[in-house]
Design a protein around this motif. Structure first.
Motif, short mmCIF file in Angstrom:
data_model
loop_
_atom_site.label_atom_id
_atom_site.label_comp_id
_atom_site.label_asym_id
_atom_site.label_seq_id
_atom_site.Cartn_x
_atom_site.Cartn_y
_atom_site.Cartn_z
N LEU A 74 29.28 37.98 43.68
CA LEU A 74 30.66 37.58 43.46
C LEU A 74 30.80 36.78 42.16
N ASP A 75 29.77 36.05 41.79
CA ASP A 75 29.78 35.38 40.48
C ASP A 75 29.83 36.43 39.37
N GLN A 76 29.04 37.48 39.51
CA GLN A 76 29.05 38.56 38.50
C GLN A 76 30.40 39.27 38.47
N SER A 77 31.00 39.48 39.64
CA SER A 77 32.32 40.11 39.68
C SER A 77 33.36 39.22 38.99
N LEU A 78 33.27 37.92 39.22
CA LEU A 78 34.20 37.00 38.57
C LEU A 78 34.04 37.06 37.06
N THR A 79 32.80 37.11 36.59
CA THR A 79 32.55 37.18 35.15
C THR A 79 33.12 38.46 34.57
N GLN A 99 31.54 30.65 51.09
CA GLN A 99 31.02 30.93 49.75
C GLN A 99 31.78 32.11 49.13
N ALA A 100 31.98 33.16 49.90
CA ALA A 100 32.74 34.31 49.41
C ALA A 100 34.17 33.89 49.09
N GLU A 101 34.76 33.09 49.93
CA GLU A 101 36.12 32.60 49.70
C GLU A 101 36.23 31.85 48.37
N LEU A 102 35.25 31.02 48.09
CA LEU A 102 35.25 30.26 46.83
C LEU A 102 35.33 31.20 45.63
N TRP A 103 34.49 32.23 45.60
CA TRP A 103 34.45 33.15 44.47
C TRP A 103 35.69 34.05 44.42
N ILE A 104 36.17 34.49 45.58
CA ILE A 104 37.37 35.32 45.61
C ILE A 104 38.58 34.52 45.13
N CYS A 105 38.67 33.28 45.56
CA CYS A 105 39.78 32.42 45.11
C CYS A 105 39.70 32.16 43.61
N ARG A 106 38.51 32.02 43.08
CA ARG A 106 38.37 31.84 41.63
C ARG A 106 38.87 33.06 40.87
N LEU A 107 38.56 34.24 41.36
CA LEU A 107 39.04 35.47 40.72
C LEU A 107 40.56 35.54 40.82
N GLN A 108 41.09 35.27 42.00
CA GLN A 108 42.54 35.29 42.19
C GLN A 108 43.22 34.29 41.27
N GLU A 109 42.65 33.12 41.13
CA GLU A 109 43.24 32.09 40.25
C GLU A 109 43.22 32.54 38.79
N SER A 110 42.15 33.21 38.40
CA SER A 110 42.07 33.72 37.03
C SER A 110 43.18 34.72 36.77
N TRP A 111 43.37 35.65 37.70
CA TRP A 111 44.42 36.65 37.55
C TRP A 111 45.80 36.01 37.66
N ALA A 112 45.95 35.01 38.53
CA ALA A 112 47.24 34.34 38.69
C ALA A 112 47.66 33.63 37.40
N ARG A 113 46.70 33.08 36.67
CA ARG A 113 47.01 32.45 35.38
C ARG A 113 47.54 33.48 34.40
N ILE A 114 46.92 34.64 34.37
CA ILE A 114 47.37 35.70 33.46
C ILE A 114 48.76 36.19 33.84
N LEU A 115 48.95 36.43 35.12
CA LEU A 115 50.19 37.04 35.61
C LEU A 115 51.28 36.02 35.92
N GLU A 116 50.89 34.75 35.96
CA GLU A 116 51.80 33.66 36.34
C GLU A 116 52.43 33.92 37.70
N SER A 117 51.59 34.40 38.61
CA SER A 117 52.07 34.67 39.97
C SER A 117 50.88 34.69 40.93
N ASP A 118 50.84 33.73 41.83
CA ASP A 118 49.78 33.70 42.85
C ASP A 118 49.86 34.93 43.75
N SER A 119 51.06 35.26 44.20
CA SER A 119 51.20 36.36 45.16
C SER A 119 50.86 37.71 44.52
N LEU A 120 51.25 37.91 43.27
CA LEU A 120 50.92 39.17 42.60
C LEU A 120 49.41 39.30 42.39
N ALA A 121 48.76 38.20 42.07
CA ALA A 121 47.31 38.23 41.89
C ALA A 121 46.62 38.60 43.20
#
Length: 192
Positions: A66-71, A123-145
């Motif tokens: 999941l770290d690699q997926s986030l990267t 642990q999976a939740e931590l990495w999934i939330c990090r990915l979602q947060e990264s996309w949410a910053r780009i899209l400016e939408s938590d729900s869309l991410a």
């Protein structure tokens, strides 16, 4: 025989790499300790000098994958809609369908993560939330991410379940097109 000081670390790294590939290709629960060790040319008994249990190895695989997926998908630093689009294009591709061992762990290991103990799921939740947060910053939408993340993983799972490549391509293209429409709806406001 004496081993170099780095031998144990190198062996552990080989075991992690090999086990992750096997897990994403065939499922983690289908492979025993002896099979995991045989894949790197060692006996099953050597496993316990690296991990106290198979569950501990699975937790390490989840964290690593999941770290690699986030990267790959979220990255660090300057992200924009164009980079997100390239990531989605690669994610929703036939290459990703046909080579699960080289791709994201969520579609392949998600059900095993869901059945794991709370530590692995957290642990999976931590990495999934990090990915979602990264996309949410780009899209400016938590729900869309969240929606796009779920759509991508689901589309890949469905495509892999199907036997006909043309139908697999249709699932991927339909998902990519729908995600594109969702992003376009937000793009004027956020991705200029």
């Amino acid at each position: 025989m004496r081993y170099s000081p780095s031998h144990k670390l190198e062996t552990k790294e080989k075991l992690l790499q090999s086990s992750a590939v096997s897990a994403k290709k065939s499922g983690f629960s289908t492979i025993g300790v002896d099979g995991l060790m045989k894949a790197i040319g060692l006996s099953g008994g050597a496993f316990y000098s690296h991990f106290s249990s198979k569950d501990e190895l699975f937790a390490a695989i989840v964290e690593r994958e999941l770290d690699q997926s986030l990267t790959r998908l979220g990255g660090q630093g300057g992200q924009d809609c164009a980079r997100l689009e390239r990531c989605l294009q690669h994610y929703l591709s036939m290459a990703h369908v046909e080579q699960p061992e080289a791709g994201c762990a969520l579609p392949t290991l998600g059900s095993e993560i869901a059945r794991s103990d709370i530590v692995v799921r957290q642990q999976a939740e931590l990495w999934i939330c990090r990915l979602q947060e990264s996309w949410a910053r780009i899209l400016e939408s938590d729900s869309l991410a969240w929606a796009i993340l779920s759509q991508c993983v689901g589309a890949l799972v469905v495509a892999r379940m199907l036997a006909t490549p043309d139908i697999q391509r249709t699932v991927l293209a339909s998902s990519h097109d729908e995600i594109g429409r969702q992003i376009a709806g937000r793009q004027q406001a956020t991705c200029k």
